[in-house]
Structure formats: C-alpha cells, structure tokens
Design an enzyme around this catalytic site. Structure first.
Site, PDB file in Angstrom:
ATOM      1  CG  ASN A  23      -2.095  -1.075   0.883  1.00  0.00           C
ATOM      2  OD1 ASN A  23      -2.251  -1.511  -0.248  1.00  0.00           O
ATOM      3  ND2 ASN A  23      -2.784  -1.483   1.923  1.00  0.00           N
ATOM      4  NE  ARG A  92     -10.248   2.375  -3.246  1.00  0.00           N
ATOM      5  CZ  ARG A  92     -11.372   3.092  -3.432  1.00  0.00           C
ATOM      6  NH1 ARG A  92     -12.138   2.862  -4.452  1.00  0.00           N
ATOM      7  NH2 ARG A  92     -11.689   4.043  -2.572  1.00  0.00           N
ATOM      8  N   PRO A 122     -16.319   4.469  -2.715  1.00  0.00           N
ATOM      9  CG  PRO A 122     -17.534   5.788  -1.252  1.00  0.00           C
ATOM     10  CD  PRO A 122     -17.087   4.387  -1.471  1.00  0.00           C
ATOM     11  CB  ILE A 123     -13.096   8.398  -5.407  1.00  0.00           C
ATOM     12  CG1 ILE A 123     -13.950   8.736  -6.645  1.00  0.00           C
ATOM     13  CG2 ILE A 123     -12.459   7.029  -5.549  1.00  0.00           C
ATOM     14  CD1 ILE A 123     -13.120   8.956  -7.892  1.00  0.00           C
ATOM     15  CG  ASP A 124     -17.373  10.678  -1.050  1.00  0.00           C
ATOM     16  OD1 ASP A 124     -17.019   9.479  -1.061  1.00  0.00           O
ATOM     17  OD2 ASP A 124     -17.616  11.290   0.005  1.00  0.00           O
ATOM     18  CD  GLN A 125     -14.867  12.708   2.223  1.00  0.00           C
ATOM     19  OE1 GLN A 125     -14.256  13.565   2.860  1.00  0.00           O
ATOM     20  NE2 GLN A 125     -16.152  12.810   1.944  1.00  0.00           N
ATOM     21  CG  ASP A 304      -6.051  -3.813   4.649  1.00  0.00           C
ATOM     22  OD1 ASP A 304      -5.189  -3.061   4.179  1.00  0.00           O
ATOM     23  OD2 ASP A 304      -7.274  -3.673   4.420  1.00  0.00           O
ATOM     24  NE  ARG A 396      -4.958  -6.555  -6.719  1.00  0.00           N
ATOM     25  CZ  ARG A 396      -5.824  -5.875  -5.970  1.00  0.00           C
ATOM     26  NH1 ARG A 396      -6.996  -6.391  -5.679  1.00  0.00           N
ATOM     27  NH2 ARG A 396      -5.533  -4.676  -5.518  1.00  0.00           N
TER      28      ARG A 396
HETATM   29  C1  EPZ Z   1      -6.657   1.730   1.481  1.00  0.00           C
HETATM   30  O1  EPZ Z   1      -7.822   1.703   0.691  1.00  0.00           O
HETATM   31  C2  EPZ Z   1      -6.004   0.368   1.275  1.00  0.00           C
HETATM   32  N1  EPZ Z   1      -5.684   0.202  -0.127  1.00  0.00           N
HETATM   33  C3  EPZ Z   1      -6.954  -0.738   1.728  1.00  0.00           C
HETATM   34  O2  EPZ Z   1      -6.230  -1.954   1.645  1.00  0.00           O
HETATM   35  C4  EPZ Z   1      -7.328  -0.516   3.195  1.00  0.00           C
HETATM   36  O3  EPZ Z   1      -8.311  -1.464   3.546  1.00  0.00           O
HETATM   37  C5  EPZ Z   1      -7.885   0.898   3.388  1.00  0.00           C
HETATM   38  O4  EPZ Z   1      -6.941   1.873   2.878  1.00  0.00           O
HETATM   39  C6  EPZ Z   1      -8.147   1.218   4.853  1.00  0.00           C
HETATM   40  O5  EPZ Z   1      -6.958   1.097   5.572  1.00  0.00           O
HETATM   41  C7  EPZ Z   1      -4.590   0.854  -0.608  1.00  0.00           C
HETATM   42  O6  EPZ Z   1      -3.898   1.557   0.112  1.00  0.00           O
HETATM   43  C8  EPZ Z   1      -4.307   0.647  -2.062  1.00  0.00           C
HETATM   44  P1  EPZ Z   1      -9.952   4.486   2.551  1.00  0.00           P
HETATM   45  P2  EPZ Z   1      -8.650   3.072   0.453  1.00  0.00           P
HETATM   46  O7  EPZ Z   1     -10.076   5.577   1.561  1.00  0.00           O
HETATM   47  O8  EPZ Z   1      -7.703   4.197   0.268  1.00  0.00           O
HETATM   48  C9  EPZ Z   1     -14.614   5.133   2.560  1.00  0.00           C
HETATM   49  C10 EPZ Z   1      -5.757  -4.138   1.005  1.00  0.00           C
HETATM   50  O9  EPZ Z   1      -6.264  -5.218   1.332  1.00  0.00           O
HETATM   51  N2  EPZ Z   1     -14.338   6.204   1.601  1.00  0.00           N
HETATM   52  O10 EPZ Z   1      -9.187   4.713   3.815  1.00  0.00           O
HETATM   53  O11 EPZ Z   1      -9.663   2.833  -0.584  1.00  0.00           O
HETATM   54  C11 EPZ Z   1     -14.338   3.761   1.983  1.00  0.00           C
HETATM   55  O12 EPZ Z   1     -15.458   3.277   1.269  1.00  0.00           O
HETATM   56  C12 EPZ Z   1      -6.646  -2.956   0.698  1.00  0.00           C
HETATM   57  O13 EPZ Z   1      -4.522  -3.911   0.926  1.00  0.00           O
HETATM   58  C13 EPZ Z   1     -15.360   7.064   1.226  1.00  0.00           C
HETATM   59  O14 EPZ Z   1     -16.492   6.929   1.676  1.00  0.00           O
HETATM   60  O15 EPZ Z   1      -9.354   3.190   1.871  1.00  0.00           O
HETATM   61  C14 EPZ Z   1     -14.058   2.924   3.222  1.00  0.00           C
HETATM   62  O16 EPZ Z   1     -15.294   2.516   3.787  1.00  0.00           O
HETATM   63  C15 EPZ Z   1      -8.129  -3.299   0.805  1.00  0.00           C
HETATM   64  N3  EPZ Z   1     -15.096   8.066   0.340  1.00  0.00           N
HETATM   65  C16 EPZ Z   1     -13.393   3.919   4.172  1.00  0.00           C
HETATM   66  O17 EPZ Z   1     -13.713   5.224   3.672  1.00  0.00           O
HETATM   67  C17 EPZ Z   1     -13.831   8.250  -0.184  1.00  0.00           C
HETATM   68  O18 EPZ Z   1     -13.644   9.203  -0.979  1.00  0.00           O
HETATM   69  C18 EPZ Z   1     -11.880   3.791   4.220  1.00  0.00           C
HETATM   70  O19 EPZ Z   1     -11.434   3.947   2.883  1.00  0.00           O
HETATM   71  C19 EPZ Z   1     -12.812   7.359   0.200  1.00  0.00           C
HETATM   72  C20 EPZ Z   1     -13.074   6.353   1.109  1.00  0.00           C
END
Ligand code: EPZ
Length: 417
Positions: A23, A92, A122-125, A304, A396
C-alpha cells in the site's frame, strides 16, 4: 487461474523476511512522476499491482526499468494526462494518478479504480479535495476528468480519515500555490512513507502521521531515491499463520511500532510475542483464546488484518466478536471457512465466531486479497487437504507467498486450476 494445495497441521517454524509495503508502493511509484529527474525506488514487492503500475507509467511516456526489488522511473517522455483505462481498472490505487497528473499537467483523465470487492468504494473525498484546490471534477462514462487552471492551497476537512483521499490530496497539493491543510487525515504508516518521499523530492509536507497534514506547494520537485517501508499486513499475515499452527516464527524486516495493534490482539489470543528492533518472534498457543476486535483507522486494529484474524479465531476455545467498521462487505471469507467446519455467523458488519476444536480441509475460493490470506491460514491449521482457488488474487498483494510458507515448513504446492 492457479490454486494452492495445502496439507495442513504442520507447525510453522523458523524465520521469514517481509517485503516492502504494497500500500506504500502503489503510492510511491506514481508519486515518482512528480520529479523532474530519475527516481530509484527500493524494497518494492514484485507483486502484480506494482507491475501493473510499471506498465501504466510506461504507457504515460515515462521510462521504467525493474531490477530485482528496485524500480527506476524517469519522466523522460512523460507527457500524457490520460491514464490507460484497461490497466487502471485492475487496481484500486490507480486513483493516485489523479493527484499526480493534476499536479503535473493541471488536468487528468483516469478511469474509476478497480480493487477488491469488499463493499462500495467511493472517491467522493478525493474529489472534494481536488475541488477545494481549484479543480473542476466530473465523472462520466466511468472516467474521472479533472482540470485546473491553477491549483491553490486550501483547508480541507475530510469526512472520514480516508487513506486514499489523504494521499491523493497530498500528491495534488505538493505542486499547488500556497499551503493546503488536510484535517481528519489518515495516519497509516504508508501515508508517512509517502510524505517522506515527497519531502525527499523537495516538497514541504508536515504532520504526516497525525490527523492534520500541512502541504506547502513547491514549483519544482527533484529526483530522489526511496526505500519503501516493510509491509505491515504481510507481517501480520505470517504472525497469524504462526498462531494458527501453534508455531514459532521470527518475522524479520518489520517496524514493530506499525504492528502494535496486531501484537496486542494476538497476545490477548494467547500468543507469546517478543520483539526486538526489526523482528518479532511469535509463539502460538496450542489453541487460541477468543477475543473481541473492532477494525478502526490506524492506530486501531487494521481492517486488512480482520480476515486473517477470523481464521485464527475459528479454532479458538470460545466465542469471539469481530466488528468490521470500515467496509460493508468484508466477510467474503466466512462462507468458505464454514465449508471447512468453522462456526461463524455474520450479522451486518459483525461476525460471531464460535471456535471449533478443528477445521477440515476443503476446496475453497478466494473472493479478495485478504480473504485469500485468511483461507491460506485456515488451510495451514486444518486437518487434511485444502485447495485455495484463485491464487492470482493473492499474488496481487503477496510476493512469493508459497515459497515463504514452504521455508517455514508448510506443505504447500501450486497448481493450475
Ligand atoms: C486503502 O484503501 C487500502 N488500499 C486498503 O487496503 C485498506 O483497507 C484501506 O486503505 C483502509 O486502511 C490501498 O492503500 C491501495 P480508505 P482506500 O479511503 O484508500 C470510505 C488491502 O487489502 N471512503 O481509507 O480505498 C471507503 O469506502 C486494501 O490492501 C469514502 O467513503 O481506503 C471505506 O469505507 C483493501 N469516500 C473507508 O472510507 C472516499 O472518498 C476507508 O477507505 C474514500 C473512502
């Protein structure tokens, strides 16, 4: 399609060395495009996601060469702000190209990301951050289009401490005019690792690892070299495999601080864990004790590691409650564990794990990366033979997993499905 055939019940014994963080790698590699010269990134895990990124960077015009666990990235002919759609949807973290391309060219066209199916992602943030910096952002036909005449630093308050959004905004803000303040920022180790790399290239990022990150934009970023931090989740996976098989394993090349939530919970489950500088030694109990855990952003117990932990608790001498607070659908491993004799009930985002004395091997299917780790751990501790189908998903995120398990005495062989 490939599978791993596991003959269980071998106690894992010996030493294993952890590779670089997946990551962190998938953030550092695209970030190298911000530099005006050649960057060399070391300690990269040669996993599929890293190789896909190498292809993406080449398609964008950069020159990329891989030697062992190092990648050299030179911007050279890097001039396209349009990311290759078919490659982007393979992972991702391709969304980090949005921050990089926006910072470099003031525009970006990046397909919506792929990644593990563990619930809506989502990627709204991310878009909220880019808009705060002055970019127009649209999503049409599965493609995110960003455009900014000029990026100007701004205060941004994240609704959730999103790892991806924190990193993506840091990338875009590194070249904005003025200062960006990200509040409610994610504090994961790979956020800090990226900040260190950005600063090595001449950016001004302060506060990474806390919930307020300040980025003072710079007009130029220079070549820098970087060594990726160890993968805390790979370390966690081997620690749990040691506990699940009543083994005795030294996991080398770790940052023990990053493993604190894992170490604490595995000690509660009865493991004896000793740590010293860059390794942890894990001695598993005959049978794990039940524990309750809730996944939380760092430094809470990482989501994770939830799936591998459930496989450990499946054989505990009592009932455990596992709450998954980060994702809607991160129990894809449970039905497969039930095939192996586990007694687990899922209610919403909570799994009630009633430990059973033994698991029995069965053919199982990997639904996502960490579910794969979970099923491998279950197979290692189960009686009989487990066939873990879908190992390409595991590859992966885990480099040389079968080889590393064999070096610890596991009886595992790879086959084509
Ligand atoms: C990163 O994903 C990791 N992936 C994930 O690891 C990990 O589970 C996650 O962080 C949490 O630690 C990578 O780093 C490539 P988030 P990311 O944005 O960035 C919500 C693995 O197994 N959210 O912290 O996508 C989202 O839906 C993978 O290695 C929004 O609502 O995680 C989630 O419920 C799986 N809007 C929560 O926040 C947004 O714009 C945390 O997501 C972004 C996120």
């Amino acid at each position: 399609m490939s599978r791993l055939v596991i003959r269980g019940r071998n106690r894992l014994l010996g030493e294993v060395t952890v590779g670089g963080s997946k990551n962190s790698s998938v953030a550092v590699v695209p970030a190298a495009l911000l530099a005006d010269g050649k960057c060399v990134i070391d300690n990269l895990p040669m996993i599929r996601d890293v190789r896909v990124f190498a292809q993406i960077l080449s398609d964008l015009g950069a020159s990329v060469s891989i030697e062992g666990n190092s990648m050299a990235i030179a911007p050279n002919g890097f001039s396209s702000h349009v990311a290759p759609y078919d490659l982007v949807k393979k992972l991702r973290a391709s969304y980090y190209l949005m921050g990089v391309l926006l910072a470099k060219f003031g525009r970006a066209e990046v397909g919506l990301p792929g990644g593990c199916d563990i619930g809506p992602r989502p990627i709204d943030q991310h878009l909220k951050g880019f808009r705060a910096l002055g970019a127009e952002a649209t999503v049409e036909g599965g493609v995110v289009r960003l455009h900014a005449k000029k990026l100007v630093g701004a205060p941004i308050y994240l609704d959730i401490p999103s790892v991806g959004a924190t990193i993506n905004i840091m990338l875009a803000a590194s070249r904005a005019e003025g200062t960006t303040i990200i509040e409610n920022a994610a504090k994961e180790p790979h956020v800090v690792d990226l900040a260190n790399f950005l600063n090595a290239m001449g950016a001004r990022v302060l506060g990474a690892g806390t919930d307020v990150v300040r980025v003072r934009g710079v007009s130029k970023m220079n070549a820098a070299n970087h060594s990726v931090i160890p993968d805390d989740m790979e370390a966690a996976t081997f620690m749990m495999a040691a506990v699940a098989t009543s083994g005795d394993v030294v996991v080398r090349n770790v940052i023990t601080k990053h493993l604190e939530p894992i170490t604490a919970k595995l000690k509660e489950a009865g493991a004896v864990i000793t740590e010293n500088g860059d390794y942890v030694r894990v001695q598993g109990p005959e049978r794990p004790h039940p524990i309750n855990v809730k996944t939380l952003p760092y430094p809470g117990f990482p989501t994770d590691a939830q799936q591998p932990l459930v496989s450990v608790l499946a054989r505990a001498d009592g009932v455990s409650v596992v709450q998954e607070s980060m994702y809607d659908n991160r129990f894809g491993h449970v039905n497969e564990l039930v095939r192996m004799g586990a007694n687990i009930k899922v209610e919403g985002r909570t799994a009630i794990v009633e430990g059973v004395p033994k698991l029995v091997g069965a053919p199982v299917k990997v639904s996502d990366l960490r579910a794969g780790a979970s099923l491998i751990i279950a197979g290692l501790s189960a009686h009989g033979v487990t066939e873990v189908n879908g190992m390409e998903i595991v590859q992966r995120g885990y480099e040389m997993m079968p080889e590393k398990l064999r070096s610890l005495g596991a009886d595992v062989t790879e086959e084509d499905e």
